[in-house]
Design a protein around this motif. Structure first.
Motif, PDB file in Angstrom:
ATOM      1  N   ALA A 121      -0.061  17.087   6.028  1.00  0.00           N
ATOM      2  CA  ALA A 121       0.015  15.911   6.901  1.00  0.00           C
ATOM      3  C   ALA A 121      -0.980  14.852   6.421  1.00  0.00           C
ATOM      4  N   ARG A 122      -2.167  15.302   6.034  1.00  0.00           N
ATOM      5  CA  ARG A 122      -3.191  14.353   5.550  1.00  0.00           C
ATOM      6  C   ARG A 122      -2.724  13.662   4.276  1.00  0.00           C
ATOM      7  N   LYS A 149      -0.096  11.157   5.058  1.00  0.00           N
ATOM      8  CA  LYS A 149      -0.640  10.016   5.802  1.00  0.00           C
ATOM      9  C   LYS A 149      -1.370   9.055   4.860  1.00  0.00           C
ATOM     10  N   THR A 150      -2.120   9.620   3.929  1.00  0.00           N
ATOM     11  CA  THR A 150      -2.908   8.786   3.009  1.00  0.00           C
ATOM     12  C   THR A 150      -2.091   8.394   1.777  1.00  0.00           C
ATOM     13  N   GLN A 151      -0.827   8.763   1.792  1.00  0.00           N
ATOM     14  CA  GLN A 151       0.099   8.474   0.694  1.00  0.00           C
ATOM     15  C   GLN A 151      -0.357   9.006  -0.663  1.00  0.00           C
ATOM     16  N   GLU A 205       0.548  15.672  13.886  1.00  0.00           N
ATOM     17  CA  GLU A 205       0.389  14.595  12.891  1.00  0.00           C
ATOM     18  C   GLU A 205       1.672  14.378  12.094  1.00  0.00           C
ATOM     19  N   GLU A 231       4.297  12.201  13.665  1.00  0.00           N
ATOM     20  CA  GLU A 231       4.039  10.753  13.686  1.00  0.00           C
ATOM     21  C   GLU A 231       4.402  10.072  12.372  1.00  0.00           C
ATOM     22  N   LEU A 232       4.672  10.850  11.342  1.00  0.00           N
ATOM     23  CA  LEU A 232       4.828  10.261  10.009  1.00  0.00           C
ATOM     24  C   LEU A 232       6.285   9.957   9.682  1.00  0.00           C
TER      25      LEU A 232
END
Ligand code: DGY
Length: 335
Positions: A250-251, A254-256, A275, A278-279
């Motif tokens: 997920a991280r 999120k940070t692409q 998380e 939400e992406l």
């Protein structure tokens, strides 16, 4: 006396009919996984259990069934929910359902590859949210697959079937595997290259996971391994959730650090990391790999055939712990 066959949750009718003819069948009346207490109560006195991937079958549960238990037939190819060593110790034959779900699962892996690279989830959400849009040259651009590399982690039956499909979309194939695939398989896959995992992760455009869950593969794809992937790359998981560190994924999404992911399986099913929900760059489906009428029927029938063979002291079609069987294929005496 008729053998007692416990089915922990409803399975397709053709399989139930076979089992009902083979013994005294008890089918859970609930349309949900049994609780641990319910499971322990319902297996008592069983000669055979038909289990699903949400049922944890361990030493205490086998003991709750009793010493007459001869077979646990899991209706899944994966059997990480079963303590096979505990079953073997007790002379219980464990079976799974390989083969019959290969195509359905590979189809879903391809569907996820296409969905995430062509942004089908994004498009669906946009329309359903009634957001105004108009066609233009830069609208919702995705990524083409032609000439790109699919990195297959685990080139077993499902990995190969996924790779074969990806070839039809013009992809090149790289793979990791404990042993090299036969030359004819590599050739059929357009000269598939076997690579160490690090190299596969750092070069593939799409990485797809097809190894079983075991202590060796738990969090095989963790934060460090995700960092080895290219920021334009995609990760697909149709195997088992805990093979990927979901938080770390997920991280990275999120940070692409990673372009996207397609997930059919989750670390703590049926929960999904909030998380991830939400992406936009992840396509999420609820463990649908084998979810076609034909495949689920074939899986259940194969599980029933396994039970019936063991109860007749014949060799079951797909045993996981064949060492429990005597040389003629039947459960060893006393088992
Ligand atoms: C299996 O058989 O292991 C699959 O995950 C079920 O869809």
């Amino acid at each position: 006396m008729q053998p007692r066959i416990v089915v922990t949750r409803r399975i397709p009718d053709p399989a139930l009919e076979l089992l009902a003819r083979a013994g005294k069948m008890w089918l859970s009346p609930h349309d949900r996984p049994l609780t641990r207490t319910e499971l322990q109560r319902s297996v008592s006195g069983a000669d055979a259990l038909v289990t699903l991937l949400h049922d944890r079958v361990d030493g205490p549960l086998l003991d709750a069934a009793g010493p007459q238990l001869r077979c646990v037939a899991n209706v899944a190819v994966g059997y990480d929910n079963i303590d096979v060593a505990a079953a073997t110790e007790r002379g219980v034959v464990v079976t799974n359902t390989p083969g019959v779900l290969t195509d359905a699962t590979a189809d879903l892996a391809l569907a996820l590859i296409l969905a995430v690279t062509r942004r089908l989830g994004d498009g669906e959400r946009l329309l359903r949210a009634r957001i105004p849009w108009s066609w233009h040259m830069f609208f919702m651009l995705g990524t083409g697959l032609q000439g790109k590399t699919l990195g297959v982690i685990g080139l077993g039956a499902i990995g190969q079937a996924t790779a074969r499909r990806a070839r039809a979309f013009g992809m090149n194939i790289a793979y990791t595997s404990r042993r090299p695939a036969p030359r004819e398989v590599e050739a059929e896959l357009g000269g598939a290259r076997r690579l160490p995992l690090d190299e596969l992760l750092s070069t593939a455009d799409v990485v797809t996971i097809h190894v079983p869950l075991s202590p060796n593969t738990h969090h095989l794809i963790d934060a460090e391994r995700l960092r080895q992937m290219r920021p334009e790359a995609y990760l697909i998981n149709t195997a088992r959730g805990p093979i990927v560190d979901e938080r770390a994924l997920a991280r990275a999404l999120k940070t692409q650090e990673l372009a996207g992911a397609g997930l059919d399986v989750f670390e703590r099913e049926p929960e999904i990391d909030p998380e991830l929900l939400e992406l936009d760059n992840v396509v999420l489906v609820p463990h649908l790999g084998s979810a076609t009428v034909e495949t689920r029927t074939a899986m259940a029938v194969l599980a029933a055939q396994n039970v019936i063979a063991v109860l007749r002291r014949e060799r079951p079609p797909t045993p996981i712990n064949p060492e429990v069987l005597d040389p003629a294929g039947a459960p060893a005496p006393g088992a």
